[in-house]
Design a protein around this motif. Structure first.
Motif: not given
Lengths: 179, 656
Positions: A7, A11, A14, A25, B289, B292-293, B298, B312-313, B316, B319-320, B323-324, B327-328, B330-331
């Motif tokens: 799981l 992450l 990502f 960047f 994403l 961002f693109l 970038v 962009g910064l 970014l 996003l961190v 999404i970060g 996903l954490t 989620y894990a």
């Protein structure tokens, strides 16, 4: 409960992705110059002139210290740097050569008619072939080419007064005095 | 004044979104029902103030308020009113305001239509959307404020909207696309809310399904419109370029397609629970994403959006964080989830799993192709390389072909176990029949091209199976027509969705293999023949438009001496921006498009003219429309409406 490590895969993927983006960047930001292009001869090419039926080749670029500017009408930053380039050509005595990149010639001529044309001549690079040889990322980019036709400096992004004073002018002075 | 009002509304919206982020979740944490219920009114307030802000910007455009620098950069007094309105989203700042407004609208819609959710779930979902709203509005205010004034000195005339964008397609394309992109925020919010609550059951799948379907349908529509616009406006007859920005919209679509399918399995059979959650997170992450693109600079793209490292910064970092942390979460929270539903290799579940894996791999391939130049540059420090259509054709196409083959079988599959109603022999017969029919047709038309035969055969095979499925459903019914009408709308959604893909498949394949084009220098009176048609360059004349002057060509097209049509391609010079635009003209048809674009004037009265004959090109977009229609039909299904109606009275007053 045993920890299901799979799981964590999304992450991790990502994080790698973000690292790549962040890296891209930082690379992009300071208008860095890749070292291998520097001190290499300006690439050979044979392309047409923007205004006449004349064919432009590498010979046309060699002779004096030249700023080769890659530009296009679709590029907003090219418009931003245009007044500064005009000033440099008029008051700094530097020869300016345009590479009209991935553009349409009629558009380019109209653009120049409207905004003024400080360039000595323009090389039409509609397919971006010369740009590929130059390793161009996107317009605008500006190359300092010395009397022997060797690329001495490369600037990515618009040429502002600041860029001129801090980098381009010193490079050109150095080349001028050394020759 | 009005611009300040818009700016002020935006600041108020930020305050409200902050409350929306904090209050309901605080309510969940402290088990305070009153606080949990604040979400609804916050969502309404957010929507109202974002809308006000958006309308203010629109007003500044309509009244030519060039003291607002965004307006001065993108509009002009001579611009027709329709384009002044669409100019609101013609560049970075305004388009991001639209994006944020769309998020506000979705949030409000969720508050209105999800009253059958438990109170705490609704509070969680709305506060997740609140987090996103805070991020978006802060981004606007800090880096891209569309209301910035250039006082005291301001231009008396604006510099005009990019002529490429002065077009009907561009009035509707971005809103559709954004509704789709941002719409994926809703299943994302549901997924996060579910993980957060720790109740990873199948209920969240039922709640998310209609939202996902509608977002996906709009994204389909947006991409289809974009492709159609590129075709007729860019003037080179292409309809897809594998450009970074196109890929940015295509990746969420691919994952969204996987999500639409896997949500169905999770809802109906309770399988793939954690995978579906991951897809919901991934679909929205890819939307971000993409943002961002497009906006960070970038990747260099032909779309050349306003590029600014600061923006962009910011994205970014956003996003961190978003999404970060997702996903954490989620894990941590998806641990120990198991589905105990069993299914066999031929069941619908198994086939949907195959569909999901293939779509995920396809997305990965597109992502790789999009980011490869960046990775190459980052790790080798070498020259910029570009990954063009050849890469995508050689990687993407085989994956999709396998996907299509599975699609043919999957329409006949059943949940849990298909073996009873499924006969491999019959499938073999169907496929053979499809190949035979297509080969015969090709032979008759004297166009035996292997890839076309393969793709069209699979397309026909899918169609036969869809038809067979409909007939099977009607087999034991006496009143066939009534039985046909009384099939649930979601079934029709499935039919149209798959049929749409079939139609697009045929369109893409035939366009790629049978298109012909010629670039010729033509003098008035000259004729060029192509694909059985004769194109006569009749004459040129000057035409005056509202904000441009144009050279207009008149080209008479005939076939075997019979006149077919007359086309009027133009070369326009937009006076304010002095930009030259190619306005192609085409004669659309069910089986072929005739397409003419003017190049450059060469010599005294000769012009470079580009003529195309593009068979079946309309099918590409017609298929896209069918797919979108399928998505919308599925949402309109009774099932979802019923559950809404029963609960409407319960919490009816909470929004006010």
């Amino acid at each position: 409960m045993t920890l299901n490590k799979s799981l964590l895969i999304p992450l991790v993927v990502f994080i790698l992705l973000i690292l790549l983006l962040a890296l891209g960047f930082t690379l992009k930001d300071p208008h860095f110059l890749p070292s291998e292009l520097i001190d290499k001869p300006f690439p050979e090419f044979s392309l047409s002139d923007l205004y006449s039926a004349k064919t432009r080749t590498r010979e046309d670029v060699i002779g004096d210290i030249v700023l080769v500017n890659v530009w296009a009408t679709w590029c907003p930053n090219c418009l931003i740097e245009h007044p500064e380039l005009t000033r440099i050509a008029a008051h700094e005595g530097v020869t300016l050569v345009g590479v009209n990149y991935n553009d349409e010639s009629a558009k380019a001529r109209n653009w120049l008619r409207r905004h003024g044309d400080p360039y000595s001549f323009h090389i039409v690079d509609n397919d971006g072939r010369l740009a590929i040889d130059l390793g161009v990322y996107g317009a605008p980019e500006t190359f300092v080419v010395d009397q022997q036709g060797v690329i001495r400096y490369r600037h990515v992004g618009p040429v502002t007064r600041d860029v001129w004073q801090r980098t381009l002018a010193p490079v050109i002075d150095l080349l001028g005095s050394g020759a | 004044m009005i611009a300040e009002l818009g700016h002020f509304s935006l600041i108020l919206a930020l305050g409200i979104s902050f409350c929306l982020m904090v209050l309901p979740s605080w309510g969940v944490y402290s088990r305070n029902l009153t606080l949990m219920h604040t979400g609804g009114s916050m969502a309404a307030g957010l929507f109202v103030f974002l809308l006000t802000s958006f309308l203010c910007l629109g007003y500044a455009f309509i009244t030519d308020d060039f003291s607002v620098s965004y307006v001065a950069r993108n509009s002009n007094t001579a611009l027709p009113v329709a384009y002044k309105i669409s100019a609101v989203w013609g560049a970075h700042e305004g388009s991001f305001l639209l994006w944020t407004l769309v998020l506000g609208t979705w949030t409000f819609a969720v508050a209105l239509f999800s009253r059958d959710l438990t109170v705490d779930m609704r509070a969680r979902v709305l506060s997740v959307l609140g987090v996103l709203a805070v991020g978006f509005i802060l981004f606007l205010l800090l880096t891209s404020n569309p209301f910035d004034r250039s006082l005291p000195v301001y231009p008396t005339e604006g510099s005009d909207l990019n002529p490429l964008l002065q077009d009907f397609g561009l009035i509707v394309h971005p809103p559709m696309l954004y509704v789709g992109y941002v719409g994926f925020a809703v299943p994302f919010a549901f997924a996060i809310a579910t993980l957060w609550s720790g109740r990873l059951d199948t209920a969240w799948a039922r709640w998310s399904r209609p939202w996902t379907n509608i977002a996906w349908a709009f994204l389909t529509l947006g991409i289809t419109l974009g492709s159609w616009w590129a075709y007729y406006e860019l003037g080179w007859g292409g309809w897809w370029f594998w450009d970074a920005v196109e890929n940015a919209s295509f990746m969420p679509w691919l994952i969204g397609t996987a999500l639409v399918h896997s949500l169905a399995s999770t809802e109906k059979r309770g399988v793939f629970k954690s995978w579906t959650v991951l897809l919901a997170i991934a679909a929205f992450s890819l939307s971000l994403l993409g943002g961002f693109l497009v906006r960070s600079g970038v990747l260099t793209s032909v779309h050349a959006f306003a590029q600014d490292p600061e923006r962009g910064l910011y994205i970014l970092v956003f996003l961190v964080l978003v999404i970060g942390s997702s996903l954490t979460l989620y894990a941590v929270r998806a641990q120990g989830i198991k589905s105990n539903a069993l299914f066999t290799w031929s069941s619908r579940e198994a086939l949907i799993l195959v569909n999901n894996l293939l779509l995920a791999v396809a997305t990965g391939a597109v992502l790789l192709g999009t980011l490869y130049p960046l990775a190459y540059e980052a790790f080798t420090g070498g020259d910029k390389i570009s990954v063009g259509p050849p890469y995508f054709a050689s990687v993407f196409v085989p994956i999709v072909m396998v996907l299509f083959a599975f699609m043919a079988i999957s329409t006949r599959s059943r949940w849990k176990d298909t073996s009873a109603g499924f006969s491999p022999r019959r499938q073999a017969v169907y496929f053979a029949a499809a190949v035979a029919i297509v080969s015969l047709l090709s032979a008759l038309l004297a166009t035996l091209v292997f890839p076309v035969i393969l793709v069209t055969s699979i397309a026909l095979w899918i169609t036969i199976n869809l038809a067979d499925d409909v007939l099977t459903r009607l087999r034991n019914k006496r009143a066939k027509l009534r039985a046909l009408v009384s099939q649930p709308l979601s079934y029709y959604g499935m039919l149209f969705g798959h049929l749409g893909i079939v139609v697009s498949m045929i369109g893409v394949c035939c366009t790629v293999y049978f298109s012909t084009e010629k670039d010729v220098r033509m003098l008035p009176g000259e004729v060029v023949s192509l694909g059985g048609y004769e194109f006569e360059f009749h004459r040129m004349k000057k035409v005056q438009g509202p904000n441009y002057v144009a050279d207009q060509g008149e080209i008479k097209v005939s076939r075997d001496g019979e006149p077919v049509t007359t086309l009027f391609p133009e070369k326009r010079l937009y006076t304010a921006s002095q930009s030259v635009m190619t306005e192609a003209d085409m004669d659309p048809g069910f089986f072929r498009d005739l397409y003419v674009a003017l190049g450059e004037p060469v010599g005294e009265s000769a012009w470079a003219v580009r003529v195309h004959v593009k068979p079946f090109v309309r099918w590409i977009w017609f298929g896209g429309l069918l797919v979108a229609l399928g998505g919308i039909l599925a949402v309109l299904d009774k099932r979802y409406r019923l559950s809404r109606r029963t609960s409407e009275s319960v919490v009816g007053a909470s929004v006010v």
